[in-house]
Design an enzyme around this catalytic site. Structure first.
Site, PDB file in Angstrom:
ATOM      1  N   ASN A   9     -47.685   7.882   1.242  1.00 42.04           N
ATOM      2  CA  ASN A   9     -48.793   8.039   2.184  1.00 42.04           C
ATOM      3  C   ASN A   9     -48.570   9.343   2.939  1.00 42.04           C
ATOM      4  O   ASN A   9     -47.718   9.425   3.818  1.00 42.04           O
ATOM      5  CB  ASN A   9     -48.810   6.835   3.142  1.00 42.04           C
ATOM      6  CG  ASN A   9     -49.843   6.984   4.240  1.00 42.04           C
ATOM      7  OD1 ASN A   9     -50.675   7.895   4.210  1.00 42.04           O
ATOM      8  ND2 ASN A   9     -49.790   6.082   5.217  1.00 42.04           N
ATOM      9  N   LYS A  11     -50.505  10.768   4.936  1.00 43.68           N
ATOM     10  CA  LYS A  11     -51.173  10.728   6.241  1.00 43.68           C
ATOM     11  C   LYS A  11     -52.005  12.007   6.455  1.00 43.68           C
ATOM     12  O   LYS A  11     -52.578  12.519   5.514  1.00 43.68           O
ATOM     13  CB  LYS A  11     -50.145  10.496   7.358  1.00 43.68           C
ATOM     14  CG  LYS A  11     -49.271   9.271   7.054  1.00 43.68           C
ATOM     15  CD  LYS A  11     -48.505   8.751   8.227  1.00 43.68           C
ATOM     16  CE  LYS A  11     -47.699   7.516   7.791  1.00 43.68           C
ATOM     17  NZ  LYS A  11     -47.063   6.834   8.892  1.00 43.68           N
ATOM     18  N   HIS A  96     -54.203   0.134   7.407  1.00 47.91           N
ATOM     19  CA  HIS A  96     -52.932   0.702   7.902  1.00 47.91           C
ATOM     20  C   HIS A  96     -52.907   0.578   9.432  1.00 47.91           C
ATOM     21  O   HIS A  96     -53.945   0.716  10.082  1.00 47.91           O
ATOM     22  CB  HIS A  96     -52.824   2.171   7.479  1.00 47.91           C
ATOM     23  CG  HIS A  96     -51.464   2.747   7.740  1.00 47.91           C
ATOM     24  ND1 HIS A  96     -51.077   3.146   8.998  1.00 47.91           N
ATOM     25  CD2 HIS A  96     -50.404   2.954   6.927  1.00 47.91           C
ATOM     26  CE1 HIS A  96     -49.822   3.587   8.939  1.00 47.91           C
ATOM     27  NE2 HIS A  96     -49.397   3.479   7.685  1.00 47.91           N
ATOM     28  N   GLU A  98     -52.076   2.516  11.656  1.00 47.65           N
ATOM     29  CA  GLU A  98     -52.610   3.682  12.375  1.00 47.65           C
ATOM     30  C   GLU A  98     -54.133   3.648  12.427  1.00 47.65           C
ATOM     31  O   GLU A  98     -54.745   4.110  13.396  1.00 47.65           O
ATOM     32  CB  GLU A  98     -52.082   4.978  11.730  1.00 47.65           C
ATOM     33  CG  GLU A  98     -50.623   5.215  12.107  1.00 47.65           C
ATOM     34  CD  GLU A  98     -49.812   5.974  11.064  1.00 47.65           C
ATOM     35  OE1 GLU A  98     -50.402   6.628  10.189  1.00 47.65           O
ATOM     36  OE2 GLU A  98     -48.569   5.891  11.124  1.00 47.65           O
ATOM     37  N   GLU A 168     -45.865  -3.831   6.798  1.00 53.31           N
ATOM     38  CA  GLU A 168     -45.412  -2.638   7.508  1.00 53.31           C
ATOM     39  C   GLU A 168     -45.289  -2.936   9.003  1.00 53.31           C
ATOM     40  O   GLU A 168     -46.249  -2.769   9.757  1.00 53.31           O
ATOM     41  CB  GLU A 168     -46.430  -1.506   7.328  1.00 53.31           C
ATOM     42  CG  GLU A 168     -46.550  -0.987   5.916  1.00 53.31           C
ATOM     43  CD  GLU A 168     -46.918   0.488   5.929  1.00 53.31           C
ATOM     44  OE1 GLU A 168     -46.185   1.267   5.315  1.00 53.31           O
ATOM     45  OE2 GLU A 168     -47.906   0.859   6.585  1.00 53.31           O
ATOM     46  N   GLY A 174     -42.292   5.361  10.918  1.00 57.27           N
ATOM     47  CA  GLY A 174     -42.014   6.700  11.445  1.00 57.27           C
ATOM     48  C   GLY A 174     -40.953   6.737  12.534  1.00 57.27           C
ATOM     49  O   GLY A 174     -40.818   7.732  13.232  1.00 57.27           O
ATOM     50  N   SER A 214     -40.125   3.412   7.526  1.00 60.49           N
ATOM     51  CA  SER A 214     -38.867   4.153   7.469  1.00 60.49           C
ATOM     52  C   SER A 214     -38.065   3.887   6.194  1.00 60.49           C
ATOM     53  O   SER A 214     -36.832   3.779   6.235  1.00 60.49           O
ATOM     54  CB  SER A 214     -38.025   3.880   8.721  1.00 60.49           C
ATOM     55  OG  SER A 214     -38.715   4.320   9.882  1.00 60.49           O
TER      56      SER A 214
HETATM   57  P1  PGA Z   1     -42.825   5.948   7.325  1.00 56.65           P
HETATM   58  O1  PGA Z   1     -44.393   5.511   7.210  1.00 56.65           O
HETATM   59  O2  PGA Z   1     -42.245   5.791   5.936  1.00 56.65           O
HETATM   60  O3  PGA Z   1     -42.869   7.371   7.774  1.00 56.65           O
HETATM   61  O4  PGA Z   1     -42.196   5.019   8.297  1.00 56.65           O
HETATM   62  C1  PGA Z   1     -44.802   4.419   6.443  1.00 56.65           C
HETATM   63  C2  PGA Z   1     -46.290   4.250   6.520  1.00 56.65           C
HETATM   64  O5  PGA Z   1     -46.874   4.474   7.574  1.00 56.65           O
HETATM   65  O6  PGA Z   1     -46.936   3.879   5.517  1.00 56.65           O
END
Ligand code: PGA
Length: 251
Positions: A9, A11, A96, A98, A168, A174, A214
Site C-alpha cells: 500500500n 498510500k 482502510h 486512514e 490492521e 506506521g 508495521s
Molecule cells: P505500515 O502500514 O506497514 O506502514 O504500518 C500498513 C497499512 O497501513 O496498510
C-alpha cells in the site's frame, strides 16, 4: 489451500517518477524470484495506468486504494468500481483505517464500497482494526466482530469467498509497534470463526486474511507461520523493492 498474498500500500507517499522507479525495480527483481506468493501493489489513483504499464509482463498485480460506491454518474471527484475495472485494476483496498479516520468512511460506507467492488468482480481487500484505546479497554474482539458484521452481513457465501480481509490494528500502522503474532493470530482466528458461523465452513477455510501494521522483513515470518494469517498488507516497507521482496520471500 490459501495462496499467500502480499500487498504493498503506497498510500499518498510517492510521486510519478518514484512510483515508476519502484515498479520497474520490482519487475526486474521479481523475475529471479521463486515464490508462490501472490503479489500486488496499490499506487495512487493517477498513477495506476503508468504503473500497470511499467509492470506489464510481470506477475505483480496492481490495485487501487479506494473507490466510491456509486455507479458511474454525477459524483465529482469520485472513481467508481466500474472505472477501475475498465483500466484493468486487480484489487481495491476498502475501509482502510486512514479512510475511516480522515475521510469519514463509516461502516455503512465500507459495506457499500465492498458491494460496489463485487458488482464488477474487482477483488475487495476489506480492512478492519481497533484503536489503541479499544485495545486497552480489552474490547478488541467485540469491536472487530462488530466491524465485520457491519461490512459482511447480508452477503451470501459465494460473495464472501471473493473477498480478502485484512486485520490492521490502528495502533500498529506506521508506528513500528507491530502486533504480537499471538495477538494477531487470536484476532485472525476470531475473524475466521465469524465467517464460519455467518456463512459456511468452506467459506471460512477459503478466505485469505492478511495482517497489516508495521510488517517488516524481520517480523514477517513470525506472522506467516500462524495458521490463520495468510499474508500481509504492507505500508512503509513496501516503498522499497528490496524490503518489499524480502517480505514476499518470507520463508
Ligand atoms: P505500515 O502500514 O506497514 O506502514 O504500518 C500498513 C497499512 O497501513 O496498510
Amino acid at each position: 489451500m490459501r495462496r499467500p498474498l502480499v500487498i504493498g500500500n503506497w498510500k499518498m507517499k510517492l510521486g510519478l517518477a518514484q512510483s515508476l522507479n519502484l515498479a520497474r525495480d520490482l519487475k526486474r527483481r521479481v523475475a529471479s524470484l521463486h515464490s508462490e506468493t501472490e503479489l500486488m501493489v496499490c499506487p495512487s489513483t493517477p498513477f495506476l495506468l503508468p504503473v500497470m504499464e511499467a509492470l506489464q509482463g510481470s506477475p505483480i498485480g496492481v490495485g487501487a486504494q479506494d473507490l466510491v460506491s456509486q455507479e458511474p454518474g454525477a459524483f465529482t471527484g469520485g472513481v467508481s468500481a466500474e472505472q477501475l475495472r475498465e483500466v484493468g485494476v486487480s484489487c481495491c483496498i476498502i475501509g482502510h483505517s486512514e479512510r475511516r479516520q480522515f475521510f469519514g468512511d463509516t461502516d455503512e460506507v465500507v459495506a457499500a464500497k465492498l458491494r460496489a467492488a463485487l458488482r464488477v468482480d474487482l477483488l475487495p481487500v476489506v480492512c478492519f482494526g481497533e484503536s489503541e484505546e479499544t485495545r486497552l479497554q480489552g474490547k478488541t474482539e467485540t469491536f472487530i466482530a462488530g466491524q465485520i458484521h457491519a461490512a459482511l452481513d447480508g452477503l451470501d457465501p459465494v460473495q464472501v469467498k471473493q473477498l480478502v480481509l485484512a486485520y490492521e490494528p490502528i495502533w500498529a500502522i506506521g508506528t513500528g509497534k507491530s502486533a504480537m503474532p499471538d495477538d494477531a493470530e487470536a484476532v485472525h482466528g476470531l475473524m475466521r470463526s465469524i465467517l464460519q458461523e455467518s456463512f459456511s465452513t468452506e467459506t471460512a477455510a477459503s478466505v485469505r486474511i492478511l495482517y497489516g501494521g508495521s510488517v517488516t522483513p524481520a517480523n514477517i515470518a513470525s506472522y506467516m507461520e500462524r495458521e490463520d494469517i495468510d499474508g500481509a498488507l504492507v505500508g512503509g516497507a513496501s516503498l522499497e523493492a528490496e524490503s518489499f521482496l524480502q517480505i514476499v520471500q518470507f520463508r
